[in-house]
Every structure is written in structure tokens, then in C-alpha cells.
Design a protein around this motif. Structure first.
Motif, PDB file in Angstrom:
ATOM      1  N   ASP A  45       0.840  -1.195   0.000  1.00  0.00           N
ATOM      2  CA  ASP A  45       0.000   0.000   0.000  1.00  0.00           C
ATOM      3  C   ASP A  45       0.877   1.248   0.000  1.00  0.00           C
ATOM      4  O   ASP A  45       1.187   1.820   1.051  1.00  0.00           O
ATOM      5  N   LEU A  46       1.299   1.668  -1.183  1.00  0.00           N
ATOM      6  CA  LEU A  46       2.162   2.836  -1.303  1.00  0.00           C
ATOM      7  C   LEU A  46       1.469   4.100  -0.825  1.00  0.00           C
ATOM      8  O   LEU A  46       2.108   4.968  -0.227  1.00  0.00           O
ATOM      9  N   VAL A  47       0.177   4.221  -1.075  1.00  0.00           N
ATOM     10  CA  VAL A  47      -0.562   5.416  -0.654  1.00  0.00           C
ATOM     11  C   VAL A  47      -0.467   5.582   0.851  1.00  0.00           C
ATOM     12  O   VAL A  47      -0.150   6.661   1.353  1.00  0.00           O
ATOM     13  N   SER A  48      -0.714   4.512   1.576  1.00  0.00           N
ATOM     14  CA  SER A  48      -0.655   4.575   3.036  1.00  0.00           C
ATOM     15  C   SER A  48       0.760   4.896   3.517  1.00  0.00           C
ATOM     16  O   SER A  48       0.954   5.711   4.422  1.00  0.00           O
ATOM     17  N   ALA A  49       1.753   4.265   2.911  1.00  0.00           N
ATOM     18  CA  ALA A  49       3.141   4.486   3.325  1.00  0.00           C
ATOM     19  C   ALA A  49       3.575   5.927   3.066  1.00  0.00           C
ATOM     20  O   ALA A  49       4.207   6.561   3.916  1.00  0.00           O
ATOM     21  N   ILE A  50       3.219   6.472   1.903  1.00  0.00           N
ATOM     22  CA  ILE A  50       3.601   7.849   1.568  1.00  0.00           C
ATOM     23  C   ILE A  50       2.829   8.841   2.432  1.00  0.00           C
ATOM     24  O   ILE A  50       3.379   9.841   2.895  1.00  0.00           O
ATOM     25  N   THR A  51       1.559   8.554   2.690  1.00  0.00           N
ATOM     26  CA  THR A  51       0.757   9.414   3.564  1.00  0.00           C
ATOM     27  C   THR A  51       1.344   9.440   4.972  1.00  0.00           C
ATOM     28  O   THR A  51       1.421  10.495   5.606  1.00  0.00           O
ATOM     29  N   THR A  52       1.764   8.285   5.462  1.00  0.00           N
ATOM     30  CA  THR A  52       2.395   8.210   6.791  1.00  0.00           C
ATOM     31  C   THR A  52       3.660   9.049   6.829  1.00  0.00           C
ATOM     32  O   THR A  52       3.923   9.758   7.812  1.00  0.00           O
ATOM     33  N   LEU A  53       4.461   8.998   5.762  1.00  0.00           N
ATOM     34  CA  LEU A  53       5.660   9.842   5.700  1.00  0.00           C
ATOM     35  C   LEU A  53       5.276  11.310   5.813  1.00  0.00           C
ATOM     36  O   LEU A  53       5.918  12.069   6.539  1.00  0.00           O
ATOM     37  N   GLY A  54       4.232  11.729   5.092  1.00  0.00           N
ATOM     38  CA  GLY A  54       3.778  13.119   5.171  1.00  0.00           C
ATOM     39  C   GLY A  54       3.403  13.515   6.585  1.00  0.00           C
ATOM     40  O   GLY A  54       3.719  14.621   7.039  1.00  0.00           O
ATOM     41  N   GLU A  55       2.750  12.622   7.308  1.00  0.00           N
ATOM     42  CA  GLU A  55       2.375  12.899   8.697  1.00  0.00           C
ATOM     43  C   GLU A  55       3.617  13.034   9.579  1.00  0.00           C
ATOM     44  O   GLU A  55       3.672  13.898  10.450  1.00  0.00           O
ATOM     45  N   GLU A  56       4.605  12.174   9.341  1.00  0.00           N
ATOM     46  CA  GLU A  56       5.851  12.255  10.113  1.00  0.00           C
ATOM     47  C   GLU A  56       6.585  13.568   9.837  1.00  0.00           C
ATOM     48  O   GLU A  56       7.097  14.212  10.747  1.00  0.00           O
ATOM     49  N   LEU A  57       6.634  13.962   8.578  1.00  0.00           N
ATOM     50  CA  LEU A  57       7.304  15.216   8.227  1.00  0.00           C
ATOM     51  C   LEU A  57       6.578  16.420   8.810  1.00  0.00           C
ATOM     52  O   LEU A  57       7.213  17.410   9.176  1.00  0.00           O
ATOM     53  N   ALA A  58       5.261  16.347   8.901  1.00  0.00           N
ATOM     54  CA  ALA A  58       4.497  17.452   9.483  1.00  0.00           C
ATOM     55  C   ALA A  58       4.876  17.663  10.936  1.00  0.00           C
ATOM     56  O   ALA A  58       4.857  18.796  11.427  1.00  0.00           O
ATOM     57  N   THR A  59       5.263  16.609  11.644  1.00  0.00           N
ATOM     58  CA  THR A  59       5.703  16.772  13.038  1.00  0.00           C
ATOM     59  C   THR A  59       7.132  17.297  13.107  1.00  0.00           C
ATOM     60  O   THR A  59       7.486  17.996  14.040  1.00  0.00           O
ATOM     61  N   GLU A  60       7.949  16.961  12.096  1.00  0.00           N
ATOM     62  CA  GLU A  60       9.322  17.469  12.054  1.00  0.00           C
ATOM     63  C   GLU A  60       9.376  18.942  11.654  1.00  0.00           C
ATOM     64  O   GLU A  60      10.260  19.669  12.061  1.00  0.00           O
ATOM     65  N   TYR A  61       8.455  19.347  10.794  1.00  0.00           N
ATOM     66  CA  TYR A  61       8.394  20.714  10.292  1.00  0.00           C
ATOM     67  C   TYR A  61       7.025  21.295  10.646  1.00  0.00           C
ATOM     68  O   TYR A  61       6.173  21.445   9.780  1.00  0.00           O
ATOM     69  N   PRO A  62       6.823  21.612  11.913  1.00  0.00           N
ATOM     70  CA  PRO A  62       5.491  22.052  12.336  1.00  0.00           C
ATOM     71  C   PRO A  62       5.107  23.420  11.756  1.00  0.00           C
ATOM     72  O   PRO A  62       5.951  24.187  11.323  1.00  0.00           O
ATOM     73  N   GLY A  63       3.807  23.665  11.782  1.00  0.00           N
ATOM     74  CA  GLY A  63       3.305  24.970  11.334  1.00  0.00           C
ATOM     75  C   GLY A  63       3.291  25.063   9.832  1.00  0.00           C
ATOM     76  O   GLY A  63       3.128  24.089   9.112  1.00  0.00           O
ATOM     77  N   ALA A  64       3.479  26.253   9.356  1.00  0.00           N
ATOM     78  CA  ALA A  64       3.357  26.532   7.926  1.00  0.00           C
ATOM     79  C   ALA A  64       4.583  26.113   7.139  1.00  0.00           C
ATOM     80  O   ALA A  64       4.582  26.191   5.915  1.00  0.00           O
ATOM     81  N   SER A  65       5.663  25.667   7.803  1.00  0.00           N
ATOM     82  CA  SER A  65       6.888  25.368   7.066  1.00  0.00           C
ATOM     83  C   SER A  65       6.781  24.090   6.241  1.00  0.00           C
ATOM     84  O   SER A  65       7.503  23.925   5.277  1.00  0.00           O
ATOM     85  N   CYS A  66       5.893  23.169   6.610  1.00  0.00           N
ATOM     86  CA  CYS A  66       5.744  21.944   5.837  1.00  0.00           C
ATOM     87  C   CYS A  66       4.400  21.962   5.127  1.00  0.00           C
ATOM     88  O   CYS A  66       3.356  22.057   5.757  1.00  0.00           O
ATOM     89  N   PRO A  67       4.407  21.868   3.811  1.00  0.00           N
ATOM     90  CA  PRO A  67       3.149  21.897   3.074  1.00  0.00           C
ATOM     91  C   PRO A  67       2.327  20.636   3.303  1.00  0.00           C
ATOM     92  O   PRO A  67       2.849  19.604   3.706  1.00  0.00           O
ATOM     93  N   GLU A  68       1.056  20.725   3.029  1.00  0.00           N
ATOM     94  CA  GLU A  68       0.170  19.571   3.160  1.00  0.00           C
ATOM     95  C   GLU A  68       0.430  18.618   1.994  1.00  0.00           C
ATOM     96  O   GLU A  68       0.703  19.035   0.881  1.00  0.00           O
ATOM     97  N   LEU A  69       0.332  17.331   2.289  1.00  0.00           N
ATOM     98  CA  LEU A  69       0.584  16.304   1.283  1.00  0.00           C
ATOM     99  C   LEU A  69      -0.734  15.744   0.758  1.00  0.00           C
ATOM    100  O   LEU A  69      -1.626  15.413   1.539  1.00  0.00           O
ATOM    101  N   ARG A  70      -0.842  15.656  -0.563  1.00  0.00           N
ATOM    102  CA  ARG A  70      -1.995  15.023  -1.217  1.00  0.00           C
ATOM    103  C   ARG A  70      -1.470  13.843  -2.026  1.00  0.00           C
ATOM    104  O   ARG A  70      -0.563  14.011  -2.841  1.00  0.00           O
TER     105      ARG A  70
END
Length: 135
Positions: A45-70
Motif C-alpha cells: 500500500d504505497l498510498v498509506s506508506a507515503i501518507t504516513t511519511l507526510g504525517e511524520e514530516l508534518a511533526t518534524e516541520y510544524p506549522g506553515a513550514s511543511c506543506p500539506e501532502l496530497r
């Protein structure tokens, strides 16, 4: 053996440069280790794996510095050979990480296309929204 220049300002600049290079090396090392850990995508499930990465990056780059992942999928998802799946995941991770760090984007878009005889992964960014009267 490395010697610092005799002039304090030159010595300070040299030390700052070395410290920045050390920071970059630590970041690259951490990313490489993370890449080794994350290449073992347990499911296909690449979608789930890539989405999880986006969530992890959002915690590393909080606020407006990390764009939302689609993440979008076109076509019927199907099993990929494990080595292909892992390579696709690594490429997607690198693209998403780079976009998060450097693109100053509003959105990161990842598109996965399953065709009859081909597989395609595309990624891109969109600009942050600017007011219409902004140059």
C-alpha cells in the motif's frame, strides 16, 4: 591536522562553516538511516506508506513550514515486485522530503498511476496562496 587562522574573525567564519557542514552531515546521516528503516514497506500500500511519511514530516516541520501532502491514485492498485515497490517508495520519500524542506510550497502532490502495462509516480508542488494584489 587542521589549524584555524590567526585572525579571530577568519577563525569564527571557519568554525561556523565547519559547524554547518557537520549539521548537514548529521541530517544526511539521519535521513539515510530513516531511508534504510522505511524501505521495508510491509504491505504493498504505497498510498498509506507515503501518507504516513507526510504525517511524520508534518511533526518534524510544524506549522506553515511543511506543506500539506496530497496522494492520488489513478487506475486499479496492484501488487508490485518488492524491490520495485521499495525503490518507488524511496523515490517518493526523497521527493516529498525535498519539497518539504526546499519548495516553500502550499501543497505537495504525489500521483500514483497504475496502467495496463506501466506504473507511473509523479510528484509536484503548488505555490503558497498569495493575495491577488501581490506582485
Amino acid at each position: 591536522m587542521y589549524q584555524l587562522p590567526d585572525h579571530p574573525e577568519e577563525a569564527r567564519q571557519t568554525l561556523e562553516k565547519v559547524i554547518e557542514q557537520a549539521r548537514q552531515a548529521v541530517t544526511e546521516g539521519r535521513d539515510a538511516v530513516q531511508g534504510l528503516r522505511s524501505t521495508t514497506v510491509v504491505t504493498n500500500d504505497l498510498v498509506s506508506a507515503i501518507t504516513t511519511l507526510g504525517e511524520e514530516l508534518a511533526t518534524e516541520y510544524p506549522g506553515a513550514s511543511c506543506p500539506e501532502l496530497r496522494v492520488q491514485v489513478q487506475g486499479a492498485s496492484r501488487e508490485l515486485a518488492p524491490i520495485v515497490r521499495d525503490e518507488v517508495y524511496c523515490i517518493a520519500c526523497e521527493a516529498v522530503r525535498n519539497a518539504c524542506r526546499h519548495a516553500q510550497a502550499g501543497w505537495i502532490e504525489v500521483e500514483i498511476q497504475y496502467g495496463d502495462r506501466q506504473f507511473r509516480l509523479r510528484s509536484g508542488t503548488t505555490e503558497r496562496h498569495r493575495p491577488e494584489n501581490c506582485g
